[in-house]
Design a protein around this motif. Sequence first.
Motif, PDB file in Angstrom:
ATOM      1  N   LEU A 124       0.764  -1.192  -0.050  1.00 16.61           N
ATOM      2  CA  LEU A 124      -0.042   0.184   0.115  1.00 16.61           C
ATOM      3  C   LEU A 124       0.871   1.152   0.019  1.00 16.61           C
ATOM      4  N   THR A 125       1.435   1.586   1.134  1.00 18.69           N
ATOM      5  CA  THR A 125       2.127   2.903   1.312  1.00 18.69           C
ATOM      6  C   THR A 125       3.412   3.229   0.301  1.00 18.69           C
ATOM      7  N   ALA A 126       4.161   2.294   0.326  1.00 16.80           N
ATOM      8  CA  ALA A 126       5.650   2.324  -0.417  1.00 16.80           C
ATOM      9  C   ALA A 126       5.289   2.346  -1.798  1.00 16.80           C
ATOM     10  N   GLY A 127       4.161   1.679  -2.146  1.00 17.77           N
ATOM     11  CA  GLY A 127       4.053   1.434  -3.730  1.00 17.77           C
ATOM     12  C   GLY A 127       4.274   0.095  -4.321  1.00 17.77           C
ATOM     13  N   ASP A 128       4.003  -0.148  -5.588  1.00 11.99           N
ATOM     14  CA  ASP A 128       4.076  -1.528  -6.075  1.00 11.99           C
ATOM     15  C   ASP A 128       5.572  -1.958  -6.295  1.00 11.99           C
ATOM     16  N   GLU A 129       5.947  -2.990  -5.760  1.00 11.73           N
ATOM     17  CA  GLU A 129       7.485  -3.173  -5.666  1.00 11.73           C
ATOM     18  C   GLU A 129       7.762  -3.404  -7.230  1.00 11.73           C
ATOM     19  N   MET A 132       1.292   7.385   4.904  1.00 11.63           N
ATOM     20  CA  MET A 132       0.394   6.608   5.528  1.00 11.63           C
ATOM     21  C   MET A 132      -0.578   7.022   6.428  1.00 11.63           C
ATOM     22  N   SER A 133      -0.443   8.193   6.951  1.00 13.36           N
ATOM     23  CA  SER A 133      -1.177   8.989   7.801  1.00 13.36           C
ATOM     24  C   SER A 133      -1.963   9.987   7.041  1.00 13.36           C
ATOM     25  N   SER A 134      -1.888  10.147   5.558  1.00 15.69           N
ATOM     26  CA  SER A 134      -2.531  11.103   5.037  1.00 15.69           C
ATOM     27  C   SER A 134      -3.356  10.417   3.629  1.00 15.69           C
ATOM     28  N   SER A 135      -2.867  10.123   2.724  1.00 16.95           N
ATOM     29  CA  SER A 135      -3.511   9.397   1.513  1.00 16.95           C
ATOM     30  C   SER A 135      -3.351   8.108   1.526  1.00 16.95           C
ATOM     31  N   LEU A 136      -2.733   7.481   2.405  1.00 21.30           N
ATOM     32  CA  LEU A 136      -2.283   5.977   2.636  1.00 21.30           C
ATOM     33  C   LEU A 136      -1.675   5.091   1.633  1.00 21.30           C
ATOM     34  N   ALA A 137      -2.090   5.289   0.169  1.00 23.55           N
ATOM     35  CA  ALA A 137      -1.630   4.551  -0.798  1.00 23.55           C
ATOM     36  C   ALA A 137      -1.988   5.169  -2.140  1.00 23.55           C
ATOM     37  N   THR A 138      -1.222   4.825  -3.220  1.00 21.49           N
ATOM     38  CA  THR A 138      -1.273   5.096  -4.521  1.00 21.49           C
ATOM     39  C   THR A 138      -2.219   3.998  -5.347  1.00 21.49           C
ATOM     40  N   ARG A 167      17.675  10.044   3.633  1.00 20.70           N
ATOM     41  CA  ARG A 167      17.392   9.706   4.876  1.00 20.70           C
ATOM     42  C   ARG A 167      16.253   9.859   5.389  1.00 20.70           C
ATOM     43  N   TYR A 168      15.259  10.542   4.790  1.00 17.39           N
ATOM     44  CA  TYR A 168      13.923  10.964   5.256  1.00 17.39           C
ATOM     45  C   TYR A 168      12.959  10.021   4.616  1.00 17.39           C
ATOM     46  N   ALA A 169      13.426   9.083   3.908  1.00 13.32           N
ATOM     47  CA  ALA A 169      12.438   8.068   3.428  1.00 13.32           C
ATOM     48  C   ALA A 169      11.424   7.522   4.553  1.00 13.32           C
ATOM     49  N   GLY A 170      11.915   7.022   5.660  1.00  6.49           N
ATOM     50  CA  GLY A 170      11.097   6.801   6.507  1.00  6.49           C
ATOM     51  C   GLY A 170       9.940   7.627   7.031  1.00  6.49           C
ATOM     52  N   ALA A 171      10.574   8.914   7.419  1.00  8.88           N
ATOM     53  CA  ALA A 171       9.386   9.939   7.743  1.00  8.88           C
ATOM     54  C   ALA A 171       8.494  10.219   6.619  1.00  8.88           C
ATOM     55  N   VAL A 172       8.743  10.360   5.388  1.00 14.10           N
ATOM     56  CA  VAL A 172       7.998  10.276   4.411  1.00 14.10           C
ATOM     57  C   VAL A 172       6.895   9.354   4.137  1.00 14.10           C
ATOM     58  N   GLU A 173       7.454   7.908   4.333  1.00 13.18           N
ATOM     59  CA  GLU A 173       6.245   7.086   4.265  1.00 13.18           C
ATOM     60  C   GLU A 173       5.279   7.026   5.239  1.00 13.18           C
TER      61      GLU A 173
END
Length: 474
Positions: free
Chosen positions: A150-155, A344-350, A334-340
């Motif tokens: 969901l959040t990170a996107g399709d692998e 997750m707390s806003s649009s959740l997924a693409t 280094r901000y990837a975790g914070a962005v993810e």
Amino acid sequence: MSGAHLTRYQQLAEEIADGIRAGVLRPGERLPSVRQTCEQRGVSPSTVFQAYGQLESQGLVEARARSGFYVRATRRPTRSVPKAARPSAEATPVAISELVYELLGSTRDAEVVPLGSAFPAPHLFPFDALARSGARAMRRLPASRITGALTAGDEGLRQALRRRYALHGVPLAADELVITNGAMEALNLCLQAVTKPGDVVVVESPTFYAALQALERLHLKAVEVATDPREGVDIGALANLLERQPVAACWFMPSFQNPLGALMPPERKQALVALLARHRVPLIEDDVYGELHAAARRPPPAKAFDREGGVLHCASFSKCLAPGYRVGWTAAGRYAGAVERLKMSSSLATAIPPQLALVDYLAQGGYDRHLRRLREALAGQQQRALRLVERHFPAGTRVTRPLGGYFLWLELPPAVDALALHHRARARNISTAPGVLFSADRRFTHHLRLNVGHPDDARFDAALRLLGELAHGA
């Protein structure tokens, strides 16, 4: 500049210019056609278009409708490039959204010639092929995959993007990419990840109005930094600014900046990344136009010089392949975790279907072929638009000559009110993007951004001619 530092189109232009100056190519003589030059020199059509465009801007050749390029008998004056802005270093609260909404709402009207639009012409994109890819992908989609990433996107899409970055010399960490709902979500999430309300963010001068809208929404302050219309952010001015006040982040567009079209040379991008790393200031890099280069090779993004994870690189398929699919991404270091977590707390997924359509399309191997056609069309149309500006706009008009993208930035004579010109043009079914949209303090009062990414639109030439006439009457 030595030949070793010239791009291929610059080398070609210099060789032809030497021939003109030496008398090998005489006044009135026709240059070889684009096809002939491609075959003789082993270069791409976009390289030839850019070389001929440079010669035209230098007054050495002229284009004749349906005939080609000819050596000019005498050099005529050509439009100068707009002057670089020199903004104050004061932090400014932003209030631009209402103006943007008011002025750009007309671009949705199909009857309006969209010189103020942010997108190229729809017919330039392979929507039929994308639809076939979408149908194939959905037929073979296991139900479990709909909610599997969901959040990170399709692998599969993330792998395809990592491969493409690697081909351009930009290796990415396996967990660095987050797929987003277009580049704007990527940029907004990155901005949220590195700022808090009241912080100062440095932007270019002029800057993309959506960056100002994002700052306004998050209650951030803007500081504009001097920006050269050809080569982007002034590194010295930025260094001075960073010494004088605390800065939370920079939001820059180093490749084909909107609205200027400026392209920072690689060494300037490298110096930018090094400077920001020393000050521990993150760079939000908006690279949505990076694939729309007119030279033979894609310019490296600032991310290519990032060794500490401080560049949050954002891009999408919206301007180069699939407008409306709303598939973007960020390689957020280094901000990837914070962005993810923010996603997750806003649009959740693409949405999964457009992601899978793009994975299938990329696997078919036609993307680079499409890009070559798109770049060639945009480069040719830019030269056409420059000729029309040269012929029809008032004396004293300055215009950029970008090496990619599809925008021109015009600095009109000071007496011309670009906002009033916008309203007069809108009454004649022509949209523009007046310069006041591109600064927190609305300083660019006699400037326009024009979208020239509309080849084969029969209305385009007449609209530019009429806009020039209206500017004369201002």
